[in-house]
Design a protein around this motif. Structure first.
Motif, PDB file in Angstrom:
ATOM      1  N   GLY A 299       0.820  -1.204   0.000  1.00  0.00           N
ATOM      2  CA  GLY A 299       0.000   0.000   0.000  1.00  0.00           C
ATOM      3  C   GLY A 299       0.851   1.251   0.000  1.00  0.00           C
ATOM      4  O   GLY A 299       1.599   1.526  -0.931  1.00  0.00           O
ATOM      5  N   ALA A 300       0.763   2.024   1.103  1.00  0.00           N
ATOM      6  CA  ALA A 300       1.523   3.269   1.200  1.00  0.00           C
ATOM      7  C   ALA A 300       3.018   3.013   1.169  1.00  0.00           C
ATOM      8  O   ALA A 300       3.809   3.893   0.851  1.00  0.00           O
ATOM      9  N   ALA A 301       3.442   1.780   1.514  1.00  0.00           N
ATOM     10  CA  ALA A 301       4.866   1.440   1.492  1.00  0.00           C
ATOM     11  C   ALA A 301       5.361   1.106   0.084  1.00  0.00           C
ATOM     12  O   ALA A 301       6.481   0.650  -0.087  1.00  0.00           O
ATOM     13  N   ARG A 302       4.501   1.292  -0.924  1.00  0.00           N
ATOM     14  CA  ARG A 302       4.877   1.175  -2.318  1.00  0.00           C
ATOM     15  C   ARG A 302       5.241  -0.246  -2.723  1.00  0.00           C
ATOM     16  O   ARG A 302       6.396  -0.577  -2.970  1.00  0.00           O
ATOM     17  N   GLY A 303       4.216  -1.077  -2.816  1.00  0.00           N
ATOM     18  CA  GLY A 303       4.415  -2.425  -3.318  1.00  0.00           C
ATOM     19  C   GLY A 303       4.878  -2.444  -4.755  1.00  0.00           C
ATOM     20  O   GLY A 303       5.490  -3.417  -5.206  1.00  0.00           O
ATOM     21  N   ASP A 304       4.577  -1.359  -5.515  1.00  0.00           N
ATOM     22  CA  ASP A 304       5.040  -1.314  -6.901  1.00  0.00           C
ATOM     23  C   ASP A 304       6.560  -1.282  -6.975  1.00  0.00           C
ATOM     24  O   ASP A 304       7.162  -1.897  -7.858  1.00  0.00           O
ATOM     25  N   ILE A 305       7.194  -0.587  -6.032  1.00  0.00           N
ATOM     26  CA  ILE A 305       8.659  -0.554  -6.003  1.00  0.00           C
ATOM     27  C   ILE A 305       9.210  -1.936  -5.665  1.00  0.00           C
ATOM     28  O   ILE A 305      10.204  -2.385  -6.233  1.00  0.00           O
ATOM     29  N   ALA A 306       8.544  -2.644  -4.736  1.00  0.00           N
ATOM     30  CA  ALA A 306       9.008  -3.981  -4.360  1.00  0.00           C
ATOM     31  C   ALA A 306       8.944  -4.940  -5.541  1.00  0.00           C
ATOM     32  O   ALA A 306       9.900  -5.681  -5.814  1.00  0.00           O
ATOM     33  N   SER A 307       7.819  -4.937  -6.277  1.00  0.00           N
ATOM     34  CA  SER A 307       7.683  -5.870  -7.396  1.00  0.00           C
ATOM     35  C   SER A 307       8.644  -5.510  -8.526  1.00  0.00           C
ATOM     36  O   SER A 307       9.250  -6.399  -9.141  1.00  0.00           O
ATOM     37  N   ALA A 308       8.808  -4.212  -8.808  1.00  0.00           N
ATOM     38  CA  ALA A 308       9.728  -3.798  -9.870  1.00  0.00           C
ATOM     39  C   ALA A 308      11.174  -4.125  -9.503  1.00  0.00           C
ATOM     40  O   ALA A 308      11.974  -4.540 -10.353  1.00  0.00           O
ATOM     41  N   THR A 309      11.511  -3.945  -8.220  1.00  0.00           N
ATOM     42  CA  THR A 309      12.860  -4.281  -7.754  1.00  0.00           C
ATOM     43  C   THR A 309      13.129  -5.774  -7.916  1.00  0.00           C
ATOM     44  O   THR A 309      14.209  -6.185  -8.367  1.00  0.00           O
ATOM     45  N   ALA A 310      12.144  -6.589  -7.546  1.00  0.00           N
ATOM     46  CA  ALA A 310      12.318  -8.041  -7.675  1.00  0.00           C
ATOM     47  C   ALA A 310      12.512  -8.442  -9.133  1.00  0.00           C
ATOM     48  O   ALA A 310      13.393  -9.255  -9.461  1.00  0.00           O
ATOM     49  N   ILE A 311      11.703  -7.880 -10.035  1.00  0.00           N
ATOM     50  CA  ILE A 311      11.843  -8.212 -11.458  1.00  0.00           C
ATOM     51  C   ILE A 311      13.213  -7.793 -11.972  1.00  0.00           C
ATOM     52  O   ILE A 311      13.846  -8.508 -12.766  1.00  0.00           O
ATOM     53  N   THR A 312      13.721  -6.648 -11.516  1.00  0.00           N
ATOM     54  CA  THR A 312      15.038  -6.193 -11.940  1.00  0.00           C
ATOM     55  C   THR A 312      16.118  -7.216 -11.588  1.00  0.00           C
ATOM     56  O   THR A 312      17.056  -7.441 -12.358  1.00  0.00           O
ATOM     57  N   GLN A 313      15.983  -7.847 -10.417  1.00  0.00           N
ATOM     58  CA  GLN A 313      16.950  -8.867 -10.019  1.00  0.00           C
ATOM     59  C   GLN A 313      16.700 -10.192 -10.744  1.00  0.00           C
ATOM     60  O   GLN A 313      17.634 -10.846 -11.218  1.00  0.00           O
ATOM     61  N   LEU A 314      15.440 -10.581 -10.837  1.00  0.00           N
ATOM     62  CA  LEU A 314      15.109 -11.885 -11.414  1.00  0.00           C
ATOM     63  C   LEU A 314      15.424 -11.961 -12.903  1.00  0.00           C
ATOM     64  O   LEU A 314      15.753 -13.034 -13.418  1.00  0.00           O
ATOM     65  N   ARG A 315      15.317 -10.831 -13.608  1.00  0.00           N
ATOM     66  CA  ARG A 315      15.499 -10.872 -15.057  1.00  0.00           C
ATOM     67  C   ARG A 315      16.913 -11.283 -15.455  1.00  0.00           C
ATOM     68  O   ARG A 315      17.177 -11.596 -16.629  1.00  0.00           O
ATOM     69  N   ARG A 316      17.840 -11.282 -14.514  1.00  0.00           N
ATOM     70  CA  ARG A 316      19.192 -11.750 -14.824  1.00  0.00           C
ATOM     71  C   ARG A 316      19.230 -13.244 -15.115  1.00  0.00           C
ATOM     72  O   ARG A 316      20.227 -13.765 -15.620  1.00  0.00           O
ATOM     73  N   LEU A 317      18.151 -13.932 -14.776  1.00  0.00           N
ATOM     74  CA  LEU A 317      18.055 -15.351 -15.113  1.00  0.00           C
ATOM     75  C   LEU A 317      17.756 -15.561 -16.595  1.00  0.00           C
ATOM     76  O   LEU A 317      17.833 -16.689 -17.084  1.00  0.00           O
ATOM     77  N   ASP A 318      17.364 -14.491 -17.301  1.00  0.00           N
ATOM     78  CA  ASP A 318      16.998 -14.601 -18.708  1.00  0.00           C
ATOM     79  C   ASP A 318      18.266 -14.575 -19.566  1.00  0.00           C
ATOM     80  O   ASP A 318      18.608 -13.564 -20.182  1.00  0.00           O
ATOM     81  N   GLU A 319      18.949 -15.692 -19.576  1.00  0.00           N
ATOM     82  CA  GLU A 319      20.175 -15.817 -20.366  1.00  0.00           C
ATOM     83  C   GLU A 319      20.302 -17.261 -20.822  1.00  0.00           C
ATOM     84  O   GLU A 319      19.759 -18.181 -20.193  1.00  0.00           O
ATOM     85  N   PRO A 320      20.974 -17.494 -21.941  1.00  0.00           N
ATOM     86  CA  PRO A 320      21.120 -18.866 -22.452  1.00  0.00           C
ATOM     87  C   PRO A 320      21.716 -19.771 -21.395  1.00  0.00           C
ATOM     88  O   PRO A 320      22.661 -19.388 -20.688  1.00  0.00           O
ATOM     89  N   PRO A 321      21.172 -20.995 -21.265  1.00  0.00           N
ATOM     90  CA  PRO A 321      21.648 -21.896 -20.207  1.00  0.00           C
ATOM     91  C   PRO A 321      22.992 -22.498 -20.553  1.00  0.00           C
ATOM     92  O   PRO A 321      23.392 -22.591 -21.715  1.00  0.00           O
ATOM     93  N   GLY A 322      23.683 -22.939 -19.487  1.00  0.00           N
ATOM     94  CA  GLY A 322      24.892 -23.711 -19.676  1.00  0.00           C
ATOM     95  C   GLY A 322      24.531 -25.186 -19.602  1.00  0.00           C
ATOM     96  O   GLY A 322      23.487 -25.618 -20.082  1.00  0.00           O
ATOM     97  N   SER A 323      25.367 -25.957 -18.969  1.00  0.00           N
ATOM     98  CA  SER A 323      25.089 -27.386 -18.798  1.00  0.00           C
ATOM     99  C   SER A 323      24.707 -27.654 -17.344  1.00  0.00           C
ATOM    100  O   SER A 323      25.195 -28.597 -16.732  1.00  0.00           O
ATOM    101  N   ASP A 324      23.844 -26.776 -16.811  1.00  0.00           N
ATOM    102  CA  ASP A 324      23.481 -26.885 -15.403  1.00  0.00           C
ATOM    103  C   ASP A 324      22.702 -28.165 -15.124  1.00  0.00           C
ATOM    104  O   ASP A 324      21.866 -28.595 -15.918  1.00  0.00           O
ATOM    105  N   SER A 325      22.964 -28.762 -13.967  1.00  0.00           N
ATOM    106  CA  SER A 325      22.130 -29.848 -13.476  1.00  0.00           C
ATOM    107  C   SER A 325      20.880 -29.242 -12.874  1.00  0.00           C
ATOM    108  O   SER A 325      20.734 -28.018 -12.765  1.00  0.00           O
ATOM    109  N   SER A 326      19.944 -30.105 -12.470  1.00  0.00           N
ATOM    110  CA  SER A 326      18.712 -29.613 -11.845  1.00  0.00           C
ATOM    111  C   SER A 326      19.027 -28.817 -10.590  1.00  0.00           C
ATOM    112  O   SER A 326      18.445 -27.753 -10.345  1.00  0.00           O
TER     113      SER A 326
END
Length: 429
Positions: A40-67
């Protein structure tokens, strides 16, 4: 080499009630994610946008990672989102209390590494059948798990929005982590509770069975608004194709919701569905202005997150005082919420059973972590074994009452329906 690829679409709408969009969504060749900000007043929009900014670093071609390595990367991204929120709250205590859900699907060409915190959801649509992949971290989900209420009842429960776990600046929550194997022809959906909170599985399956991913995402949002959703609505849909069969793939990532707020400030305002099909849906315009420097703070991320995480930093003043203040605020809010919930529960009554006798209980017919949310209030002389099997079963499950008078009336009806006691002395011959 990867054998599969994703074709995706993403849509986020402010909805008909909220003034700002606190959802953020992301769709890319290697990542699908939805975050629903809370605060609410604590700006959940900033929290969600901040999380996406960090998570989007996962959007890269994979290596040979195991599960395990794939899930480790997902968990690391979620923890970095928490770390970044801690930094933002340290810099601006006004953001204390903000948090966000996160549902993350990291794709490696064959499977998904799923990370989940909160009540956003991920679904798999395969061969005409929809399956929910994630489990909500909510109060009502605990009631569903205990068999107290059904999924349909959870949709209208007064405490359906009470989240038990989220990404915030206080505790570093561990996400649910698991792997999902994919097949060509699968369709994936990641959405905020603005969609899954009002659409049942059957309705979502009907929509997911038609059109392109972009079309399905738009229709899911439109159907959610028409079903009466009072929240922001975000849907990310992706199709799984054989790598050689994907037609005209769009490898450009899509960012929607609060994470795309900068584009909204440059001229695009209003809900997505203003003028769509049946016309204006009646949603209010989102508030376009963010606090000075807020978006810059969201985007100000180090080039090497791991190196920067452990690099020496200039000492900050009053860091512990700020954290203690933030903790005190959170504890205070939690205390007020618990007190309000307890006060409300003391006005609730239901008819149940204790030691073979019908009893009127005060409180809610539920328990959390083995702690009952009710206690015996009035003991009656109605015995359970003198009731019909049907009435006895209802009592054992708990009969809800609107108030004490209603509970007492239920007991009186049960007393009148008791079977007469058996005369064990027999009769004279």
């Amino acid at each position: 080499m990867p054998d599969l690829r994703l074709e995706y679409g993403a849509v986020s709408d402010v909805g008909r009630v909220r003034r700002d969009n606190q959802d953020s969504g992301y769709a890319g060749p290697w990542l699908l994610a939805v975050c629903d900000g809370v605060g609410g007043a604590a700006r959940g929009d900033i929290a969600s946008a901040t999380a996406i900014t960090q998570l989007r670093r996962l959007d890269e071609p994979p290596g040979s990672d195991s599960s395990d390595e794939l899930l480790g990367r997902v968990a690391g991204a979620v923890h970095r989102a928490h770390d970044r929120l801690v930094e933002l709250v340290d810099e601006d205590p006004a953001l204390s209390g903000t948090s966000t859900t996160a549902t993350v699907l990291a794709f490696d060409g064959l499977r998904l590494g799923v990370g989940h915190v909160g009540d956003s959801r991920a679904y798999l649509f395969r061969d005409g059948t929809i399956r929910q992949l994630t489990v909500d971290h909510t109060f009502v989900q605990t009631l569903i798990d205990e068999g107290r209420i059904t999924e349909e009842e959870a949709r209208v429960h007064p405490h359906r929005n009470l989240i038990m776990r989220a990404i915030d600046a206080v505790s570093d929550s561990e996400p649910d982590l698991f792997v999902v194997e994919l097949m060509p022809g699968d369709r994936l959906l990641v959405c905020s509770d603005g969609a899954c909170g009002v659409l049942d599985d059957g309705r979502m399956a009907d929509i997911l069975g038609t059109g392109s991913p972009e079309y399905a995402a738009i229709e899911l949002v439109r159907a959610s608004l028409e079903a009466g959703s009072s929240d922001n609505v975000t849907c990310v849909v992706a199709d799984v194709h054989e790598a050689a069969d994907a037609t005209a793939p769009d490898d450009e990532p899509l960012v929607v919701g609060a994470a795309a707020e900068r584009r909204l400030q440059r001229g695009r305002t209003g809900g997505l569905f203003r003028g769509h099909r049946s016309g204006d849906t009646g949603e209010l315009d989102p508030v376009p202005d963010l606090p000075a420097g807020a978006l810059d703070a969201i985007d100000a991320d180090p080039v090497d997150p791991e190196a920067a995480r452990y690099a020496p930093r200039a000492p900050r003043r009053y860091v512990w005082a700020k954290r203690l203040f933030a903790l005190a605020v959170v504890v205070g809010i939690a205390w007020v919420a618990v007190a309000a919930l307890w006060s409300w529960s003391q006005k609730q009554y239901y008819v149940g059973e204790q030691d073979g006798t019908v009893v009127i209980f005060r409180g809610v017919n539920a328990s959390i972590g083995g702690f009952d949310l009710s206690e015996p209030y009035q003991t009656t002389d109605v015995e359970l074994d003198r009731l019909s099997d049907f009435d006895a079963g209802k009592v054992e499950d708990g009969i809800d009452a609107t108030d004490l008078d209603d509970a007492q009336s239920t007991v009186q009806n049960l007393a009148r329906s008791q079977e007469p006691a058996t005369d064990t002395a027999g009769t004279d011959g």
